[in-house]
Write a protein that holds these residues in place. Structure first.
Motif, PDB file in Angstrom:
ATOM      1  N   MET A 100     -47.137  15.757 -24.850  1.00 55.38           N
ATOM      2  CA  MET A 100     -48.209  15.528 -23.906  1.00 55.38           C
ATOM      3  C   MET A 100     -47.601  14.829 -22.690  1.00 55.38           C
ATOM      4  N   ASP A 101     -47.926  15.365 -21.527  1.00 59.78           N
ATOM      5  CA  ASP A 101     -47.377  14.752 -20.313  1.00 59.78           C
ATOM      6  C   ASP A 101     -48.244  13.558 -19.902  1.00 59.78           C
ATOM      7  N   THR A 102     -47.800  12.831 -18.929  1.00 60.34           N
ATOM      8  CA  THR A 102     -48.453  11.593 -18.490  1.00 60.34           C
ATOM      9  C   THR A 102     -49.859  11.843 -17.962  1.00 60.34           C
ATOM     10  N   PHE A 103     -50.037  12.899 -17.165  1.00 67.80           N
ATOM     11  CA  PHE A 103     -51.343  13.197 -16.590  1.00 67.80           C
ATOM     12  C   PHE A 103     -52.374  13.447 -17.686  1.00 67.80           C
ATOM     13  N   SER A 104     -52.030  14.247 -18.682  1.00 72.97           N
ATOM     14  CA  SER A 104     -52.954  14.556 -19.778  1.00 72.97           C
ATOM     15  C   SER A 104     -53.314  13.298 -20.554  1.00 72.97           C
ATOM     16  N   ALA A 105     -52.350  12.423 -20.758  1.00 76.72           N
ATOM     17  CA  ALA A 105     -52.612  11.169 -21.475  1.00 76.72           C
ATOM     18  C   ALA A 105     -53.575  10.287 -20.687  1.00 76.72           C
ATOM     19  N   ILE A 106     -53.385  10.203 -19.362  1.00 75.82           N
ATOM     20  CA  ILE A 106     -54.268   9.377 -18.528  1.00 75.82           C
ATOM     21  C   ILE A 106     -55.685   9.931 -18.544  1.00 75.82           C
ATOM     22  N   VAL A 107     -55.837  11.264 -18.414  1.00 76.05           N
ATOM     23  CA  VAL A 107     -57.160  11.887 -18.428  1.00 76.05           C
ATOM     24  C   VAL A 107     -57.823  11.668 -19.786  1.00 76.05           C
TER      25      VAL A 107
END
Length: 99
Positions: A1-8
């Protein structure tokens, strides 16, 4: 999981969690207010009170009518007249909604 997906994903979880927590802590409305549980019982009690009150109102009005020398009315006559007036009001409201 990339950073953007984790933040969302974390953001969505925080928002949903916040709403659930606010709903749980809110004391403004009970679950019964929201779901309308118990309305049938309250409506039944209200109907019983109104049933009793109609007879008392007719008797009081007949007492006044006797003093004036006017003929008495039965409860059935009063209920029929009130029903006719209610139907007329509903018909008028329906006509106003259309026009």
């Amino acid at each position: 999981m990339d950073t953007f997906s984790a933040i969302v994903l974390v953001g969505i979880v925080v928002v949903v969690g916040t709403f659930l927590l606010l709903g749980k802590l809110s004391t403004r409305r009970s679950v019964q207010d929201i779901t309308d549980k118990g309305d049938r019982e309250r409506w039944g009690e209200q109907a019983a009170i109104e049933e009793r009150d109609v007879g008392q109102m007719v008797e009081s009005q007949n007492e006044y009518r006797r003093r004036r020398g006017a003929p008495e009315q039965t409860e059935a006559e009063v209920r029929r007249r009130v029903g006719e007036e209610e139907i007329a009001r509903l018909d008028q409201a329906e006509r106003e909604d259309r026009g």
